[in-house]
Write an enzyme that holds these catalytic residues in place. Structure first.
Site, mmCIF file in Angstrom:
data_model
loop_
_atom_site.group_PDB
_atom_site.id
_atom_site.type_symbol
_atom_site.label_atom_id
_atom_site.label_comp_id
_atom_site.label_asym_id
_atom_site.label_seq_id
_atom_site.Cartn_x
_atom_site.Cartn_y
_atom_site.Cartn_z
ATOM 1 N N GLU A 138 0.824 -1.211 0.000
ATOM 2 C CA GLU A 138 0.000 0.000 0.000
ATOM 3 C C GLU A 138 0.861 1.265 0.000
ATOM 4 O O GLU A 138 1.655 1.477 0.915
ATOM 5 C CB GLU A 138 -0.905 0.021 1.236
ATOM 6 C CG GLU A 138 -1.787 1.253 1.311
ATOM 7 C CD GLU A 138 -2.658 1.286 2.553
ATOM 8 O OE1 GLU A 138 -3.609 2.095 2.582
ATOM 9 O OE2 GLU A 138 -2.377 0.512 3.502
ATOM 10 N N ASP A 173 -5.880 2.883 -1.363
ATOM 11 C CA ASP A 173 -6.612 3.667 -0.368
ATOM 12 C C ASP A 173 -6.857 5.052 -0.955
ATOM 13 O O ASP A 173 -5.922 5.840 -1.140
ATOM 14 C CB ASP A 173 -5.785 3.749 0.921
ATOM 15 C CG ASP A 173 -6.549 4.395 2.064
ATOM 16 O OD1 ASP A 173 -7.339 5.330 1.806
ATOM 17 O OD2 ASP A 173 -6.340 3.992 3.225
ATOM 18 N N GLU A 235 -11.969 2.680 6.149
ATOM 19 C CA GLU A 235 -10.851 2.885 7.070
ATOM 20 C C GLU A 235 -10.795 4.363 7.427
ATOM 21 O O GLU A 235 -9.964 5.116 6.917
ATOM 22 C CB GLU A 235 -9.525 2.423 6.448
ATOM 23 C CG GLU A 235 -8.395 2.401 7.472
ATOM 24 C CD GLU A 235 -7.041 2.072 6.883
ATOM 25 O OE1 GLU A 235 -6.242 1.417 7.569
ATOM 26 O OE2 GLU A 235 -6.776 2.490 5.735
#
Length: 253
Positions: A138, A173, A235
């Site tokens: 990530e 993300d 998240e």
């Protein structure tokens, strides 16, 4: 559209099994977490089976948090520790039926760090493939994770293609990518064949995805139009009680 509750941030005022049950009661279709290792895997698995929720992912340990470590796998000279963290995550994932492991790179830079990361990812992917587990990497933004090795989608794509393991994917993300690079939808479309999981949060405060500079009414429609049909990870940092922050779910369900 289905969502996954990230229990590193949501309902983190209670033990993980209770947080899993809370996510189920709130209508989430899956869960994910950060570092579950203080909870016996049997307790986590029991809560997952009780709620019929899949655990989408967990992270490898960060290392020595007291001195600011944020992962081990891209740190030259730390191979044995990095692989011990990978092995621990794999054991926990196997015991709980977790589908993916985010292998954290750590704070480093340069060609030696890249070589260490690629080497450790090759190890992780080979070990995980025997159990049908995906390995995720990530890109993290420099405000929340200063000095982190992996910080662009292009860098992540290059590493994934270099390792060339079918079970290595990018965690995309939207919060981090908007801060790092912007143009979230085009970047997701360009890398979708390499993406294993998508997460969302408001930018810039990392709150619920119902305000800020990213219009998630548009973003989530575009993600669906790209053909993404898996749960999207929530998240975000709730202000106050998690249950009081869930109005966005009705809007996007």
């Amino acid at each position: 559209m289905k969502f996954s509750a990230n229990l590193g941030f949501l309902w983190n005022d209670r033990p993980l099994p209770d947080a899993i049950r809370a996510a189920g009661a709130a209508g989430f279709g899956a869960v994910e977490c950060h570092w579950p290792y203080d909870i016996p895997a049997a307790d986590t698995r029991a809560a997952l089976e009780q709620t019929d929720l899949p655990m989408l992912g967990i992270n490898t340990r960060r290392g020595n948090v007291a001195i600011g470590e944020n992962g081990l796998s891209a740190l030259p000279g730390r191979r044995s520790e990095a692989r011990a963290a990978i092995d621990e995550a794999l054991d926990y994932a196997r015991a709980t039926g977790t589908l993916a492991i985010h292998v954290m790179a750590g704070n480093s830079s340069g060609p030696l760090a890249r070589a260490a990361f690629i080497d450790n990812l090759g190890y992780a992917c080979a070990a995980a493939a025997r159990h049908g587990i995906t390995i995720l990497i990530e890109p993290l933004n420099p405000y929340n994770a200063p000095g982190y090795f992996l910080n662009t989608t292009g860098q992540a794509a290059d590493i994934i293609r270099t390792v060339a393991a079918p079970n290595l994917r990018m965690m995309f993300d939207c919060y981090h990518i908007q801060i790092i690079e912007g143009d979230v939808i085009r970047r997701l479309a360009a890398t979708l064949d390499l993406v294993g999981h998508i997460q969302i949060a408001a930018v810039p405060d990392r709150g619920p995805p119902d305000h800020g500079e990213l219009n998630y009414d548009h973003v989530l429609r575009e993600i669906a139009a790209l053909g993404w049909d898996r749960p999207i990870g929530a998240e975000y940092l709730p202000e106050g009680r998690t249950d009081d922050s869930l109005g966005w779910m009705k809007r996007f369900a």
